[in-house]
Design a protein around this motif. Sequence first.
Motif, mmCIF file in Angstrom:
data_model
loop_
_atom_site.group_PDB
_atom_site.id
_atom_site.type_symbol
_atom_site.label_atom_id
_atom_site.label_comp_id
_atom_site.label_asym_id
_atom_site.label_seq_id
_atom_site.Cartn_x
_atom_site.Cartn_y
_atom_site.Cartn_z
ATOM 1 N N SER A 1 0.829 -1.211 0.000
ATOM 2 C CA SER A 1 0.000 0.000 0.000
ATOM 3 C C SER A 1 0.864 1.262 0.000
ATOM 4 O O SER A 1 0.579 2.224 -0.714
ATOM 5 N N ALA A 2 1.933 1.253 0.788
ATOM 6 C CA ALA A 2 2.824 2.420 0.846
ATOM 7 C C ALA A 2 3.501 2.649 -0.503
ATOM 8 O O ALA A 2 3.608 3.789 -0.982
ATOM 9 N N ILE A 3 3.956 1.558 -1.125
ATOM 10 C CA ILE A 3 4.606 1.666 -2.433
ATOM 11 C C ILE A 3 3.630 2.179 -3.484
ATOM 12 O O ILE A 3 3.957 3.054 -4.285
ATOM 13 N N SER A 4 2.414 1.640 -3.472
ATOM 14 C CA SER A 4 1.450 2.010 -4.510
ATOM 15 C C SER A 4 1.080 3.484 -4.442
ATOM 16 O O SER A 4 0.980 4.164 -5.478
ATOM 17 N N VAL A 5 0.892 4.012 -3.235
ATOM 18 C CA VAL A 5 0.507 5.422 -3.096
ATOM 19 C C VAL A 5 1.671 6.350 -3.444
ATOM 20 O O VAL A 5 1.527 7.274 -4.258
ATOM 21 N N SER A 6 2.825 6.125 -2.828
ATOM 22 C CA SER A 6 3.961 7.034 -3.047
ATOM 23 C C SER A 6 4.439 6.984 -4.498
ATOM 24 O O SER A 6 4.726 8.023 -5.100
ATOM 25 N N ASN A 7 4.510 5.785 -5.070
ATOM 26 C CA ASN A 7 4.997 5.676 -6.443
ATOM 27 C C ASN A 7 4.002 6.222 -7.453
ATOM 28 O O ASN A 7 4.391 6.839 -8.448
ATOM 29 N N PHE A 8 2.703 6.008 -7.219
ATOM 30 C CA PHE A 8 1.731 6.547 -8.164
ATOM 31 C C PHE A 8 1.765 8.067 -8.155
ATOM 32 O O PHE A 8 1.746 8.706 -9.219
ATOM 33 N N LEU A 9 1.829 8.675 -6.975
ATOM 34 C CA LEU A 9 1.860 10.129 -6.891
ATOM 35 C C LEU A 9 3.115 10.707 -7.555
ATOM 36 O O LEU A 9 3.087 11.813 -8.080
ATOM 37 N N SER B 1 -1.753 7.761 -18.950
ATOM 38 C CA SER B 1 -0.730 7.969 -17.914
ATOM 39 C C SER B 1 -0.946 7.049 -16.726
ATOM 40 O O SER B 1 -0.019 6.370 -16.265
ATOM 41 N N SER B 2 -2.170 7.019 -16.219
ATOM 42 C CA SER B 2 -2.453 6.225 -15.021
ATOM 43 C C SER B 2 -2.362 4.729 -15.285
ATOM 44 O O SER B 2 -1.848 3.974 -14.450
ATOM 45 N N SER B 3 -2.834 4.292 -16.447
ATOM 46 C CA SER B 3 -2.808 2.853 -16.732
ATOM 47 C C SER B 3 -1.388 2.338 -16.888
ATOM 48 O O SER B 3 -1.067 1.235 -16.432
ATOM 49 N N LYS B 4 -0.514 3.133 -17.499
ATOM 50 C CA LYS B 4 0.879 2.702 -17.651
ATOM 51 C C LYS B 4 1.583 2.647 -16.297
ATOM 52 O O LYS B 4 2.358 1.727 -16.019
ATOM 53 N N VAL B 5 1.299 3.630 -15.439
ATOM 54 C CA VAL B 5 1.917 3.637 -14.110
ATOM 55 C C VAL B 5 1.402 2.466 -13.277
ATOM 56 O O VAL B 5 2.184 1.758 -12.619
ATOM 57 N N LEU B 6 0.088 2.231 -13.320
ATOM 58 C CA LEU B 6 -0.484 1.141 -12.523
ATOM 59 C C LEU B 6 -0.041 -0.232 -13.028
ATOM 60 O O LEU B 6 0.173 -1.148 -12.235
ATOM 61 N N THR B 7 0.080 -0.370 -14.333
ATOM 62 C CA THR B 7 0.556 -1.644 -14.883
ATOM 63 C C THR B 7 1.965 -1.953 -14.393
ATOM 64 O O THR B 7 2.264 -3.090 -13.986
ATOM 65 N N ALA B 8 2.829 -0.929 -14.410
ATOM 66 C CA ALA B 8 4.201 -1.119 -13.927
ATOM 67 C C ALA B 8 4.214 -1.418 -12.426
ATOM 68 O O ALA B 8 4.955 -2.297 -11.962
ATOM 69 N N LEU B 9 3.389 -0.695 -11.668
ATOM 70 C CA LEU B 9 3.306 -0.936 -10.220
ATOM 71 C C LEU B 9 2.833 -2.346 -9.915
ATOM 72 O O LEU B 9 3.382 -3.027 -9.043
ATOM 73 N N ASN B 10 1.803 -2.789 -10.634
ATOM 74 C CA ASN B 10 1.252 -4.126 -10.398
ATOM 75 C C ASN B 10 2.290 -5.211 -10.674
ATOM 76 O O ASN B 10 2.429 -6.163 -9.901
ATOM 77 N N TRP C 1 5.508 -4.900 -10.579
ATOM 78 C CA TRP C 1 6.547 -4.812 -9.560
ATOM 79 C C TRP C 1 6.095 -5.512 -8.278
ATOM 80 O O TRP C 1 6.815 -6.332 -7.716
ATOM 81 N N LEU C 2 4.884 -5.191 -7.824
ATOM 82 C CA LEU C 2 4.370 -5.815 -6.598
ATOM 83 C C LEU C 2 4.203 -7.323 -6.778
ATOM 84 O O LEU C 2 4.513 -8.109 -5.870
ATOM 85 N N TYR C 3 3.707 -7.720 -7.940
ATOM 86 C CA TYR C 3 3.534 -9.149 -8.204
ATOM 87 C C TYR C 3 4.898 -9.861 -8.190
ATOM 88 O O TYR C 3 5.033 -10.957 -7.649
#
Length: 450
Positions: free
Chosen positions: A76-84, A99-108, A110-112
């Motif tokens: 949760s901490a990674i997802s919020v700080s990195n998305f912002l 913009s948001s979909s590319k960032v979220l895809t990369a975040l997902n 990474w977390l996975y």
Amino acid sequence: MASESLEQTLGGADEMLPFAATLQLVVGQASEKGRKLQNEDAIGIRIPSGIPLISKGVVSVISDGVSTAEGGAHASAISVSNFLADYYSTPETWSVQTSSSKVLTALNRWLYGLGQDYRDARRGFVCTFSALVFKSCSVHMLHVGDSRIYRFRHGELLQLSHDHSSHINSSNQYLTRALGMDVKLDVDYKTLSVEVDDLYLLTTDGVHDVLTEFEIHRKLTALCQQHPKLTDNLCEKFCQMLNKKAFDLGSKDNLSSQLLSVSQLPKQAIDDVYHSLSRQPFPPPLSVGMKLDGYQVTHILHQSQRSQVYRVENDEGKTFCMKTPSVNYIDDAAYIERFMLESWVGQRINSTHVVKVVEQHKIKSALYYVTEFLSGISLGEWLTQHKKAPVEEVLLLLKQIELGIRAFHRRETLHQDVKPDNIFITRDGVVKIIDFGSCYIKGVAEISSP
């Protein structure tokens, strides 16, 4: 809370967007661990100033680390700080969705990937994710998991998000979608119009699993009745009160909430827009030998009813092209806006096969922009001179044209006027796409303009 001032601090003339940055929100948020040993929720709001406020907007994010996942709090901490951080690092020309979909895809991913280090999948990095992006007169919703987003408008409460969870029985449920749960991410996305005085409430399940919609509606109604004009402090106190109410009612989870109130939207009268756009005067028609901001005209390359193009030299003897607007359109706000966007787009397309707009490091005294000088001929002239050109040579030109067009598309920009006269072939055989006057920019199209 990640927050920046709303005060507008526009950069130099070359960086300006011809739109008003008058979107204003008052915001507050609060997060508590409640009865748990640690707080696995994460929250963040970012309100930028200047150009990012116009091109990217205001972002609010809330995330709940899944308790059964040992890495939930980190997720949760990674997802919020990195998305912002990462959302505001995407190109200004990109739409909110891209913009948001590319960032979220990369975040997902990474977390996975982090979760794969655990033999037991339950110990992975999994979290819910809900975000609102306020841009111009619209709000963009991104949601996965069972955190919630509500809108309170004209006394009515509406849940905008859908819980991605499945109930096993009255006391047990499990998430069907979340960040880091699967290599493939399915995020709910929608765009909604915004009105002044709209309230948007984001909560984690520690709050809304205990407080009914009726209770939340009653609390928001009381807030608006007691305080017709909200402030950041009032919004924060409301979130703290909501969390405490859920705690008092026996919530056993972490408690997080965010409240955002729209106080002003970027709508202006056409006269206000014209006044803003006309801050820089039109330069007069230039003759050979005349100077403008250190650029001396050596040749008049093109003159039409809409614009003029000159070959110029700077004080160091370097050669450039200068484009100036026609005084025929000095009172045409739409024309001025389009002319300003030409240089703005040109500075953001970086390709060997697109003419380069030269950045200026000093304030300009008039409305114009400067590009690299190209020596050669247009594709139209080349076709006239090479009526039976070898196939190999034609394919080489087509490949370069393709690379130039791809550079536009990578920035979610359509040239919309690709024709032989707008394709230039230098003496070295390098193809350059010129003229940004008809470009469609997805990220700019989301910004309201009278």
